[in-house]
Design a protein around this motif. Structure first.
Motif, PDB file in Angstrom:
ATOM      1  N   ASP A 183      -7.318 -22.974 -22.129  1.00  0.00           N
ATOM      2  CA  ASP A 183      -6.800 -24.236 -22.682  1.00  0.00           C
ATOM      3  C   ASP A 183      -5.327 -24.140 -23.085  1.00  0.00           C
ATOM      4  N   GLY A 184      -4.700 -22.989 -22.831  1.00  0.00           N
ATOM      5  CA  GLY A 184      -3.294 -22.802 -23.153  1.00  0.00           C
ATOM      6  C   GLY A 184      -3.035 -22.160 -24.510  1.00  0.00           C
ATOM      7  N   THR A 185      -4.066 -21.939 -25.302  1.00  0.00           N
ATOM      8  CA  THR A 185      -3.888 -21.281 -26.590  1.00  0.00           C
ATOM      9  C   THR A 185      -3.354 -19.870 -26.350  1.00  0.00           C
ATOM     10  N   THR A 186      -2.289 -19.531 -27.060  1.00  0.00           N
ATOM     11  CA  THR A 186      -1.604 -18.254 -26.843  1.00  0.00           C
ATOM     12  C   THR A 186      -1.721 -17.365 -28.072  1.00  0.00           C
ATOM     13  N   TRP A 187      -2.160 -16.132 -27.827  1.00  0.00           N
ATOM     14  CA  TRP A 187      -2.365 -15.149 -28.879  1.00  0.00           C
ATOM     15  C   TRP A 187      -1.470 -13.947 -28.639  1.00  0.00           C
ATOM     16  N   ARG A 188      -0.903 -13.396 -29.706  1.00  0.00           N
ATOM     17  CA  ARG A 188      -0.138 -12.160 -29.613  1.00  0.00           C
ATOM     18  C   ARG A 188      -0.979 -11.062 -30.260  1.00  0.00           C
ATOM     19  N   TYR A 189      -1.373 -10.082 -29.441  1.00  0.00           N
ATOM     20  CA  TYR A 189      -2.157  -8.953 -29.929  1.00  0.00           C
ATOM     21  C   TYR A 189      -1.275  -7.760 -30.267  1.00  0.00           C
ATOM     22  N   VAL A 190      -0.097  -7.685 -29.617  1.00  0.00           N
ATOM     23  CA  VAL A 190       0.832  -6.574 -29.834  1.00  0.00           C
ATOM     24  C   VAL A 190       2.245  -7.150 -29.849  1.00  0.00           C
ATOM     25  N   PRO A 191       3.070  -6.828 -30.837  1.00  0.00           N
ATOM     26  CA  PRO A 191       4.454  -7.302 -30.817  1.00  0.00           C
ATOM     27  C   PRO A 191       5.191  -6.730 -29.591  1.00  0.00           C
ATOM     28  N   GLY A 192       6.125  -7.481 -29.081  1.00  0.00           N
ATOM     29  CA  GLY A 192       6.890  -7.037 -27.921  1.00  0.00           C
ATOM     30  C   GLY A 192       7.756  -5.824 -28.182  1.00  0.00           C
ATOM     31  N   THR A 193       7.977  -5.491 -29.427  1.00  0.00           N
ATOM     32  CA  THR A 193       8.765  -4.312 -29.769  1.00  0.00           C
ATOM     33  C   THR A 193       7.892  -3.063 -29.929  1.00  0.00           C
ATOM     34  N   ARG A 194       6.671  -3.147 -29.442  1.00  0.00           N
ATOM     35  CA  ARG A 194       5.773  -1.991 -29.374  1.00  0.00           C
ATOM     36  C   ARG A 194       5.323  -1.839 -27.927  1.00  0.00           C
ATOM     37  N   ALA A 218     -17.632  -3.778  -2.960  1.00  0.00           N
ATOM     38  CA  ALA A 218     -16.857  -4.017  -1.731  1.00  0.00           C
ATOM     39  C   ALA A 218     -16.919  -5.463  -1.254  1.00  0.00           C
ATOM     40  N   ASP A 219     -18.038  -6.130  -1.470  1.00  0.00           N
ATOM     41  CA  ASP A 219     -18.183  -7.509  -0.985  1.00  0.00           C
ATOM     42  C   ASP A 219     -17.897  -8.554  -2.059  1.00  0.00           C
ATOM     43  N   HIS A 220     -17.262  -8.134  -3.157  1.00  0.00           N
ATOM     44  CA  HIS A 220     -16.951  -9.055  -4.252  1.00  0.00           C
ATOM     45  C   HIS A 220     -15.461  -8.946  -4.614  1.00  0.00           C
ATOM     46  N   GLN A 221     -14.621  -8.991  -3.609  1.00  0.00           N
ATOM     47  CA  GLN A 221     -13.189  -8.796  -3.829  1.00  0.00           C
ATOM     48  C   GLN A 221     -12.383 -10.087  -3.730  1.00  0.00           C
ATOM     49  N   THR A 222     -13.051 -11.225  -3.657  1.00  0.00           N
ATOM     50  CA  THR A 222     -12.352 -12.504  -3.589  1.00  0.00           C
ATOM     51  C   THR A 222     -12.313 -13.141  -4.970  1.00  0.00           C
ATOM     52  N   MET A 223     -11.109 -13.490  -5.404  1.00  0.00           N
ATOM     53  CA  MET A 223     -10.933 -14.148  -6.698  1.00  0.00           C
ATOM     54  C   MET A 223     -10.838 -15.649  -6.443  1.00  0.00           C
ATOM     55  N   THR A 224     -11.682 -16.432  -7.111  1.00  0.00           N
ATOM     56  CA  THR A 224     -11.764 -17.860  -6.782  1.00  0.00           C
ATOM     57  C   THR A 224     -11.498 -18.809  -7.948  1.00  0.00           C
ATOM     58  N   GLU A 225     -11.371 -18.296  -9.170  1.00  0.00           N
ATOM     59  CA  GLU A 225     -11.152 -19.201 -10.306  1.00  0.00           C
ATOM     60  C   GLU A 225      -9.686 -19.617 -10.371  1.00  0.00           C
ATOM     61  N   PRO A 226      -9.407 -20.926 -10.262  1.00  0.00           N
ATOM     62  CA  PRO A 226      -8.015 -21.371 -10.396  1.00  0.00           C
ATOM     63  C   PRO A 226      -7.539 -21.234 -11.843  1.00  0.00           C
ATOM     64  N   TYR A 227      -6.221 -21.173 -11.984  1.00  0.00           N
ATOM     65  CA  TYR A 227      -5.611 -21.133 -13.313  1.00  0.00           C
ATOM     66  C   TYR A 227      -5.361 -22.574 -13.757  1.00  0.00           C
ATOM     67  N   PRO A 228      -5.937 -23.004 -14.887  1.00  0.00           N
ATOM     68  CA  PRO A 228      -5.770 -24.381 -15.348  1.00  0.00           C
ATOM     69  C   PRO A 228      -4.309 -24.719 -15.663  1.00  0.00           C
ATOM     70  N   ALA A 229      -3.971 -25.981 -15.500  1.00  0.00           N
ATOM     71  CA  ALA A 229      -2.605 -26.446 -15.752  1.00  0.00           C
ATOM     72  C   ALA A 229      -2.142 -26.106 -17.164  1.00  0.00           C
ATOM     73  N   ALA A 230      -3.005 -26.280 -18.162  1.00  0.00           N
ATOM     74  CA  ALA A 230      -2.624 -25.987 -19.549  1.00  0.00           C
ATOM     75  C   ALA A 230      -2.267 -24.513 -19.726  1.00  0.00           C
ATOM     76  N   GLN A 231      -2.968 -23.648 -19.050  1.00  0.00           N
ATOM     77  CA  GLN A 231      -2.703 -22.214 -19.135  1.00  0.00           C
ATOM     78  C   GLN A 231      -1.355 -21.870 -18.490  1.00  0.00           C
ATOM     79  N   ILE A 232      -1.073 -22.473 -17.355  1.00  0.00           N
ATOM     80  CA  ILE A 232       0.188 -22.209 -16.658  1.00  0.00           C
ATOM     81  C   ILE A 232       1.366 -22.785 -17.444  1.00  0.00           C
ATOM     82  N   GLU A 233       1.207 -23.958 -18.020  1.00  0.00           N
ATOM     83  CA  GLU A 233       2.295 -24.522 -18.835  1.00  0.00           C
ATOM     84  C   GLU A 233       2.554 -23.655 -20.066  1.00  0.00           C
ATOM     85  N   ALA A 234       1.496 -23.134 -20.674  1.00  0.00           N
ATOM     86  CA  ALA A 234       1.664 -22.239 -21.822  1.00  0.00           C
ATOM     87  C   ALA A 234       2.373 -20.958 -21.394  1.00  0.00           C
TER      88      ALA A 234
END
Length: 191
Positions: free
Chosen positions: A65-76, A105-121
């Motif tokens: 849904d675009g909610t953004t979390w910081r788990y580690v500061p960028g200076t670490r 071996a037969d499960h190497q296709t990724m099919t879930e699109p990235y939602p617009a809200a996630q990409i905008e975030a």
């Protein structure tokens, strides 16, 4: 672009991760969690797997849904991509990827699109990071940097990629537009 809202939820071991100056960062690496949800990604991030008492994790996590979390500061320095951690920031996008059969071996296709809200975030976060880290110029997918292959879980005689994220559904053109970042080419050899 609006300023992103970032929620801090630092990992318990964050103080054990090495510190670095903001000027050390020149690369952003895009990942997908390859897990069903943010809560499961958090569980994986909290697991201690290194002798230093730390685990594998990105700096930022962006939910569907675009909610953004910081788990580690960028200076670490976080553990998110082999060989590139000291000078990169890892951004994890919640996405199933190949879950739960990552190396079948037969499960190497990724099919879930990235939602617009996630990409905008993500785009808003990248703009903010460009302001916080003066040498940030490059971007890559995990799949561009980690080309390791391993025996398939269902057939050890076949090899599969260790990492495929963010994968073929990731909208590189949209994310790069106006970002001021250069996408690194895929590596041709492990190093």
């Amino acid at each position: 672009m609006p300023e992103p809202t970032i929620r801090d939820h630092f990992l318990p071991y964050v103080d054990r991760l090495p510190e670095r100056p903001a000027t050390a960062v020149d690369l952003v690496v895009i990942h997908c969690t390859e897990l069903p949800d943010l809560a499961t990604a958090r569980e994986y991030g909290e697991r201690i797997v290194h002798d230093s008492g730390t685990g594998n994790c990105g700096h930022y996590y962006i939910d569907r849904d675009g909610t953004t979390w910081r788990y580690v500061p960028g200076t670490r320095v976080a553990h998110h991509v082999r060989g590139f951690n000291p000078h990169s920031i890892g951004i994890e996008l919640v996405n199933l990827g190949r879950y739960p059969h990552w190396w079948h071996a037969d499960h190497q296709t990724m099919t879930e699109p990235y939602p617009a809200a996630q990409i905008e975030a993500l785009r808003a976060l990248l703009a903010r990071l460009r302001g916080e880290f003066p040498h940030l110029r490059d971007i890559a997918g995990h799949e561009d940097l980690d080309l390791a292959r391993l025996p398939a879980s269902d057939d050890p005689g076949r090899e599969v990629p260790r990492k495929l994220d963010p994968g073929p559904m990731f909208p590189w053109v949209q994310v790069l537009a106006g970002s001021g970042l250069n996408r690194l080419p895929a590596r041709t050899a492990q190093g």
